[in-house]
Scaffold this motif. Sequence first.
Motif, PDB file in Angstrom:
ATOM      1  N   HIS A  85      12.415 -52.738 -16.753  1.00  0.00           N
ATOM      2  CA  HIS A  85      12.538 -52.348 -15.340  1.00  0.00           C
ATOM      3  C   HIS A  85      12.955 -50.891 -15.236  1.00  0.00           C
ATOM      4  N   ALA A  86      12.694 -50.322 -14.064  1.00  0.00           N
ATOM      5  CA  ALA A  86      13.083 -48.935 -13.799  1.00  0.00           C
ATOM      6  C   ALA A  86      14.403 -48.915 -13.033  1.00  0.00           C
ATOM      7  N   TYR A  87      15.252 -47.949 -13.346  1.00  0.00           N
ATOM      8  CA  TYR A  87      16.563 -47.823 -12.698  1.00  0.00           C
ATOM      9  C   TYR A  87      16.731 -46.397 -12.177  1.00  0.00           C
ATOM     10  N   GLU A  88      17.354 -46.311 -11.006  1.00  0.00           N
ATOM     11  CA  GLU A  88      17.527 -45.012 -10.327  1.00  0.00           C
ATOM     12  C   GLU A  88      18.331 -44.022 -11.168  1.00  0.00           C
ATOM     13  N   THR A  89      19.370 -44.524 -11.836  1.00  0.00           N
ATOM     14  CA  THR A  89      20.242 -43.619 -12.605  1.00  0.00           C
ATOM     15  C   THR A  89      20.371 -44.098 -14.041  1.00  0.00           C
ATOM     16  N   VAL A  90      20.760 -43.193 -14.900  1.00  0.00           N
ATOM     17  CA  VAL A  90      20.975 -43.501 -16.311  1.00  0.00           C
ATOM     18  C   VAL A  90      22.119 -44.504 -16.453  1.00  0.00           C
ATOM     19  N   GLN A  91      23.196 -44.282 -15.696  1.00  0.00           N
ATOM     20  CA  GLN A  91      24.357 -45.182 -15.792  1.00  0.00           C
ATOM     21  C   GLN A  91      23.999 -46.611 -15.384  1.00  0.00           C
ATOM     22  N   GLN A  92      23.194 -46.728 -14.330  1.00  0.00           N
ATOM     23  CA  GLN A  92      22.779 -48.056 -13.864  1.00  0.00           C
ATOM     24  C   GLN A  92      21.980 -48.770 -14.962  1.00  0.00           C
ATOM     25  N   ALA A  93      21.070 -48.039 -15.589  1.00  0.00           N
ATOM     26  CA  ALA A  93      20.252 -48.614 -16.660  1.00  0.00           C
ATOM     27  C   ALA A  93      21.131 -49.052 -17.826  1.00  0.00           C
ATOM     28  N   PHE A  94      22.084 -48.205 -18.203  1.00  0.00           N
ATOM     29  CA  PHE A  94      22.948 -48.489 -19.348  1.00  0.00           C
ATOM     30  C   PHE A  94      23.868 -49.680 -19.072  1.00  0.00           C
ATOM     31  N   GLN A  95      24.468 -49.689 -17.866  1.00  0.00           N
ATOM     32  CA  GLN A  95      25.375 -50.803 -17.526  1.00  0.00           C
ATOM     33  C   GLN A  95      24.619 -52.135 -17.509  1.00  0.00           C
ATOM     34  N   THR A  96      23.395 -52.116 -16.978  1.00  0.00           N
ATOM     35  CA  THR A  96      22.590 -53.347 -16.924  1.00  0.00           C
ATOM     36  C   THR A  96      22.257 -53.815 -18.339  1.00  0.00           C
ATOM     37  N   ALA A  97      21.890 -52.885 -19.209  1.00  0.00           N
ATOM     38  CA  ALA A  97      21.576 -53.240 -20.606  1.00  0.00           C
ATOM     39  C   ALA A  97      22.788 -53.882 -21.272  1.00  0.00           C
ATOM     40  N   LYS A  98      23.965 -53.299 -21.053  1.00  0.00           N
ATOM     41  CA  LYS A  98      25.186 -53.852 -21.670  1.00  0.00           C
ATOM     42  C   LYS A  98      25.495 -55.253 -21.146  1.00  0.00           C
ATOM     43  N   GLN A  99      25.284 -55.432 -19.835  1.00  0.00           N
ATOM     44  CA  GLN A  99      25.556 -56.755 -19.232  1.00  0.00           C
ATOM     45  C   GLN A  99      24.600 -57.818 -19.763  1.00  0.00           C
ATOM     46  N   GLN A 100      23.349 -57.433 -19.976  1.00  0.00           N
ATOM     47  CA  GLN A 100      22.342 -58.417 -20.378  1.00  0.00           C
ATOM     48  C   GLN A 100      22.348 -58.689 -21.885  1.00  0.00           C
ATOM     49  N   ALA A 101      23.003 -57.837 -22.635  1.00  0.00           N
ATOM     50  CA  ALA A 101      22.964 -57.967 -24.092  1.00  0.00           C
ATOM     51  C   ALA A 101      23.938 -59.033 -24.589  1.00  0.00           C
ATOM     52  N   HIS A 102      23.473 -59.816 -25.540  1.00  0.00           N
ATOM     53  CA  HIS A 102      24.285 -60.789 -26.276  1.00  0.00           C
ATOM     54  C   HIS A 102      25.086 -60.017 -27.322  1.00  0.00           C
ATOM     55  N   LYS A 103      26.198 -60.555 -27.809  1.00  0.00           N
ATOM     56  CA  LYS A 103      27.046 -59.795 -28.744  1.00  0.00           C
ATOM     57  C   LYS A 103      26.339 -59.482 -30.068  1.00  0.00           C
ATOM     58  N   ASP A 104      25.288 -60.237 -30.393  1.00  0.00           N
ATOM     59  CA  ASP A 104      24.541 -59.970 -31.637  1.00  0.00           C
ATOM     60  C   ASP A 104      23.303 -59.103 -31.404  1.00  0.00           C
ATOM     61  N   ASP A 105      23.175 -58.542 -30.215  1.00  0.00           N
ATOM     62  CA  ASP A 105      22.035 -57.677 -29.899  1.00  0.00           C
ATOM     63  C   ASP A 105      22.359 -56.220 -30.247  1.00  0.00           C
ATOM     64  N   ILE A 106      21.363 -55.371 -30.087  1.00  0.00           N
ATOM     65  CA  ILE A 106      21.582 -53.917 -30.183  1.00  0.00           C
ATOM     66  C   ILE A 106      21.184 -53.282 -28.855  1.00  0.00           C
ATOM     67  N   VAL A 107      22.054 -52.374 -28.373  1.00  0.00           N
ATOM     68  CA  VAL A 107      21.709 -51.529 -27.214  1.00  0.00           C
ATOM     69  C   VAL A 107      21.524 -50.118 -27.760  1.00  0.00           C
ATOM     70  N   LEU A 108      20.317 -49.588 -27.598  1.00  0.00           N
ATOM     71  CA  LEU A 108      19.994 -48.256 -28.101  1.00  0.00           C
ATOM     72  C   LEU A 108      19.675 -47.334 -26.928  1.00  0.00           C
ATOM     73  N   VAL A 109      20.301 -46.163 -26.911  1.00  0.00           N
ATOM     74  CA  VAL A 109      20.012 -45.153 -25.889  1.00  0.00           C
ATOM     75  C   VAL A 109      19.333 -43.979 -26.586  1.00  0.00           C
ATOM     76  N   CYS A 110      18.104 -43.627 -26.136  1.00  0.00           N
ATOM     77  CA  CYS A 110      17.372 -42.531 -26.795  1.00  0.00           C
ATOM     78  C   CYS A 110      16.312 -41.969 -25.840  1.00  0.00           C
ATOM     79  N   GLY A 111      15.540 -40.997 -26.305  1.00  0.00           N
ATOM     80  CA  GLY A 111      14.427 -40.463 -25.514  1.00  0.00           C
ATOM     81  C   GLY A 111      14.631 -39.053 -25.019  1.00  0.00           C
ATOM     82  N   SER A 112      15.915 -38.642 -24.897  1.00  0.00           N
ATOM     83  CA  SER A 112      16.185 -37.301 -24.381  1.00  0.00           C
ATOM     84  C   SER A 112      17.666 -37.001 -24.570  1.00  0.00           C
ATOM     85  N   PHE A 113      17.964 -35.741 -24.878  1.00  0.00           N
ATOM     86  CA  PHE A 113      19.355 -35.283 -24.939  1.00  0.00           C
ATOM     87  C   PHE A 113      20.082 -35.631 -23.646  1.00  0.00           C
TER      88      PHE A 113
END
Length: 428
Positions: free
Chosen positions: A393-421
């Motif tokens: 999905h698309a998110y208006e802000t970087v923080q919104q995208a990151f917070q949603t990823a963290k909420q949806q992730a299981h403790k054995d998952d990986i959350v990776l942030v990349c693509g641009s400085f």
Amino acid sequence: MNYQETVDYLYQQLPMFTRVGASAFKKDLHNTIELCKQLGDPQHKFKSIHVAGTNGKGSTSHMLAALFQQAGYKTGLYTSPHLLDFRERIRINGEMVSKEFVVAFVEQMQPAIESLEPSFFELTVAMAFQYFALEQVDIAIIEVGLGGRLDSTNIITPELSVITNISYDHMHILGNTLPEIASEKAGIIKANVPVVIAQTQSEIESVFIDKAAFLGAPIHFADQEWLIQETEFAQGQLKLGLQHTHSGDMKTIRTDLSGQYQMKNIMGVLSAWKILQKAGWELPEQTVLTALSHVKKLTGLRGRWETVAHDPLTIFDVGHNEAGITEIVQQLQHMVYRHLHIVTGFVKDKEVNKVLPLFPTAATYYFCKAQLPRAMDQQELAELAQQHGLRGHAYETVQQAFQTAKQQAHKDDIVLVCGSFFIVAEVM
């Protein structure tokens, strides 16, 4: 002006490549030469090492700075872009330039800024050179901003030039083929100054050999001088067993930079170390080994396969072009996890259509847009990604995208942030 007003002035008044793109790139060195002339040519008042390349030049610059720092040399480090604070670009022994110096420098250069209308990068380079000269550093490690031949930093005559690797990036400025891009990067090779090429790439090897021969510059291909005998990955550390191809010497390197892609950079640093030792710099082997195991602590390097949390494992990496994303995906193949969540966004002038097919289709994506004019619209990115089988999905802000990823992730998952400085910077 106070510090914040000064930095705001720099961002607003001077064309900044990271914000607006190619329109901020000046295709000659006139402004930098002129700015430095007004300062008494500070670039000639300290010794330096010049580092160029498409990927790995930031890590390599920080590793070289760590070596000299650990050996007791007063070491300048100039890198770009910054992640959180403008002053990250200019450091001595890991300490950022003072706010007072930034304010005083901009005030002093106000008439020159108004008459020359330099870019943000041109002024920042002059600022770094002046700081290193006034502080009388023993050596400064200078990272190229973009390309090499026409980069503002290319007014120094270094002790050594290092070129990390060449891949497709900034083609609208540097050229559309690898030999064209390599030719721009080779612009940092100077007459009779040794050059280290970290990675042999058959398609462009001759570009560097020919340029070095023309200038009488001794050339070293690091991956021909070192053989990797073992690699091990544990607790966020990379361990390498390397053998020198000429002497047969074995070296065991442990580094706090955990990305597997650092192997190529480390070989470049080791070849540089050998050359610098022969030139009379006191860099004992044990000092080098200690420095490489504490690069982050010594220099403040961040955003290179950086683990920022566990449960779920959360990783930041500033990889943003074809070669960078390829390395990230290869790294993921060595990881064990239940599911992968990728927070990503790009700038408009990246060849996003070439990068998206490299991403794993089995991940969940959180597309977002950094707060800068050059950033690609998150909705447009999501639609493009869908064409390559990437779901999310698309998110208006970087923080919104990151917070949603963290909420949806299981403790054995990986959350990776990349693509641009800038995506990584905003998450930080």
